[in-house]
Enzyme design. Structure first.
Site, short mmCIF file in Angstrom:
data_model
loop_
_atom_site.label_atom_id
_atom_site.label_comp_id
_atom_site.label_asym_id
_atom_site.label_seq_id
_atom_site.Cartn_x
_atom_site.Cartn_y
_atom_site.Cartn_z
CG ASP A 63 -1.99 -1.06 1.15
OD1 ASP A 63 -2.25 -1.60 0.06
OD2 ASP A 63 -2.57 -1.35 2.21
N GLY A 64 1.90 1.28 0.79
CA GLY A 64 2.75 2.45 0.88
C GLY A 64 3.42 2.76 -0.44
#
Length: 64
Positions: A41-42
């Site tokens: 996600d990051g």
């Protein structure tokens, strides 16, 4: 279609990058029709931020 693959430093993402580039090739972000970040996600959020001025859509693949 011109694809630009980006990958996080994770082993899983790097393996996927190698496989996808071998199969589809890889283009510069400025020339790509689609940007494909490979990671978590990051990394997806980081890529969205970095490419927001480009006209190409971003299609993320979870390989983090």
């Amino acid at each position: 279609m011109k694809l630009a693959f980006l990958a996080s430093k994770s082993v899983k993402a790097q393996r996927a990058l190698k496989s996808l580039v071998k199969r589809y090739g890889n283009h510069d972000l400025q020339q790509a029709d689609v940007v494909v970040p490979l990671g978590g996600d990051g990394f997806m959020l980081q890529t969205l931020h970095a490419t927001q001025k480009l006209s190409a859509p971003v299609y993320g693949m979870n390989r983090g």
